[in-house]
Scaffold this active site. Structure first.
Site, PDB file in Angstrom:
ATOM      1  N   HIS A  43      -6.411   2.835 -11.458  1.00 18.45           N
ATOM      2  CA  HIS A  43      -6.272   1.627 -10.641  1.00 18.45           C
ATOM      3  C   HIS A  43      -6.199   1.946  -9.146  1.00 18.45           C
ATOM      4  O   HIS A  43      -6.297   1.045  -8.318  1.00 18.45           O
ATOM      5  CB  HIS A  43      -5.023   0.848 -11.064  1.00 18.45           C
ATOM      6  CG  HIS A  43      -5.160   0.249 -12.444  1.00 18.45           C
ATOM      7  ND1 HIS A  43      -5.461  -1.072 -12.652  1.00 18.45           N
ATOM      8  CD2 HIS A  43      -5.072   0.805 -13.681  1.00 18.45           C
ATOM      9  CE1 HIS A  43      -5.532  -1.316 -13.952  1.00 18.45           C
ATOM     10  NE2 HIS A  43      -5.301  -0.186 -14.599  1.00 18.45           N
ATOM     11  N   ASP A  77      -6.612   1.674  -0.191  1.00 17.59           N
ATOM     12  CA  ASP A  77      -6.200   0.827  -1.309  1.00 17.59           C
ATOM     13  C   ASP A  77      -7.249   0.921  -2.409  1.00 17.59           C
ATOM     14  O   ASP A  77      -8.446   0.936  -2.108  1.00 17.59           O
ATOM     15  CB  ASP A  77      -6.094  -0.634  -0.828  1.00 17.59           C
ATOM     16  CG  ASP A  77      -5.023  -1.420  -1.574  1.00 17.59           C
ATOM     17  OD1 ASP A  77      -4.759  -1.076  -2.741  1.00 17.59           O
ATOM     18  OD2 ASP A  77      -4.472  -2.369  -0.994  1.00 17.59           O
TER      19      ASP A  77
END
Ligand code: G6P
Length: 465
Positions: A165, A374
């Site tokens: 992720h 991110d």
């Protein structure tokens, strides 16, 4: 003589293995955690009578497997020490900063590596307990990178998938990890490895070849210990409909107007929503906002920034320091540019309920999503999904995974304070036509695939493996 089983299920069972269970303990009851990922996987597991292996989030909480909403929950016991050395230590003191480009220095401690291995083994064993022949194990995220190899040793023919992720860093940064080879070998136990972006998939492919000796088969395929391994970018998404419907609801529309009036009806309402994490670039963003106000102090009252910072990993010193730094910057800006009863930065250190969050998205003219690095950043997608009037401007960091898809945002380098300040100015002065053109494109991109499509894509890859 063992007879071949005739009871093989027609739908393959999916066993999700993640650091946390999808349920949390609230007032002595189990409650499904909010969030798109859990909501997307729950129906899949319910359909295929699957199971979820994970930690309850409570140290030393030893309980038997139980059923919740038709899904077997298989808790993994983490002791207080595991939480210290595995979760706060190796996961969030070593891997998290390293995988986010080393924004803060990663700490390498031999006394954290052992616990990382041991706790990964606990997850692998718990998974093995609930597995039947023919099942698919789907392992999630950086906390559990050794689990695929461990499962492979236990069940050589099992189908194993892994989803990261967070970003997989470039070789030059990943190479710093003293246990880089072991981590790669752990991951290479999988049949399919999926990543948020093409960049992360490429980074992994390169690291696996250079540091673990995996063989090149194609840009998206490797060969390792006689098996083929598929590497796939599969960007995660949101439940767009949920945001769209909520944003259109009269209660949220009313609340959005109230929020604006509580802020003194500013000309430009700017919003930031992030976990309080150094990867999110909240401090650099505040510097950019302050630079903008410095430029024309007499116009400062036109801008109002709401920064919602959701508490996270509060025991880690880097997070404590960051909180202090941010709070000091907020005070400084408000002290310099505020008026009695009106401040340029409204800072909320708390999590916000879903409905209230959507009301903020609806209220905000400009959304600042400026992480220093991110994996994806779902806030950017949530903002677009909530802009049902097709206006509003998204300012997005080029270092968020979402920037590979949301190319109609104003894309900025979050380290360039002047450029971020200029982009806020540009957003504030953007013509309605231009706003609409960009926002439509963003919404179309977000609409193209929701989190249910994402789950389907990932599971199809696993079924084909
Ligand atoms: C990121 C990670 C997740 C993690 C989440 C919250 O999104 O990719 O694996 O669960 O942050 O962090 P926490 O440490 O509270 O689980």
């Amino acid at each position: 003589m063992v007879m071949p089983s005739t009871e093989r299920p027609t739908v393959q069972r999916i066993i999700v293995v993640a650091n946390r269970l999808p349920v949390a303990r609230v007032d002595d009851e189990w409650v499904m955690s909010p969030g798109g990922l859990v909501r997307a996987l729950v129906p899949v597991l319910q359909n295929a009578s699957g199971a979820w292996v994970g930690w309850t989030g409570i140290p030393d909480f030893d309980i038997e497997p139980f059923d919740h909403d038709g899904i077997t929950q298989r808790p993994v016991l983490l002791t207080e020490r595991d939480v210290d050395e595995f979760y706060f230590g190796f996961c969030n003191g070593t891997l998290w900063p390293l995988y986010h480009d080393g924004i803060v220095p990663a700490e390498f401690h031999r006394h954290w590596w052992g616990p990382y291995r041991e706790v990964n083994r606990k997850y692998a064993e718990a998974t093995n307990d609930v597995l039947n022949d023919g099942d698919i194990a789907w392992v999630q995220d950086y906390q559990l990178q050794l689990v695929p190899e461990m499962l492979r040793e236990m069940r050589p023919t099992l189908t194993i998938g892994f989803y990261l992720h967070i970003p997989f860093p470039p070789l030059e940064i990943f190479s710093r990890l003293p246990w880089r080879k072991q981590v790669l070998e752990g991951l290479l136990g999988s049949d399919v490895l999926a990543f948020q972006t093409k960049q992360s998939a490429d980074n992994f492919h390169r690291a696996a070849r250079k540091l673990a000796g995996a063989e090149y088969v194609g840009r998206r395929d490797l060969r390792w210990q006689g098996r083929n391994i598929h590497i796939q970018p599969a960007p995660i998404a949101i439940d767009n409909n949920e945001f769209d419907t909520m944003a259109r609801s009269p209660a949220v529309q009313l609340r959005a107007r109230e929020i604006r009036s509580e802020m003194g009806d500013p000309k430009h309402l700017i919003l930031g929503i992030d976990r309080l994490d150094y990867t999110k670039g909240i401090d650099a963003r505040l510097k950019a906002f302050s630079t903008l106000l410095d430029r024309s102090p007499s116009r400062a009252h036109r801008y109002s920034l709401v920064q919602i910072a959701v508490p996270s990993r509060e025991q880690v010193p880097a997070y404590q320091q960051l909180r202090l730094d941010i709070e000091q910057m907020v005070s400084r800006i408000n002290g310099e540019y505020g008026q009695p009863g009106q401040v340029p930065v409204s800072y909320l250190y708390r999590s916000v309920p879903f409905e209230e969050m959507v009301a903020y998205y609806v209220a905000a003219d400009i959304m600042l999503v400026t992480p220093l690095r991110d994996g994806m950043n779902l806030v950017a997608k949530e903002y677009a999904a909530s802009r049902v009037d097709e206006d509003g401007v998204l300012i997005l960091s080029e270092f968020a995974g979402a920037a590979e898809q949301l190319t109609s945002a104003i894309i900025v380098n979050p380290y360039d304070v002047e450029a971020v300040a200029a982009s806020i100015h540009q957003a504030a002065h953007m013509e309605p036509d231009e706003q609409r053109k960009r926002m439509r494109r963003l919404r179309r991109t977000v609409d193209r695939a929701d989190v249910f499509d994402w789950a389907k894509t990932c599971l199809a890859m696993l079924e084909d493996a």
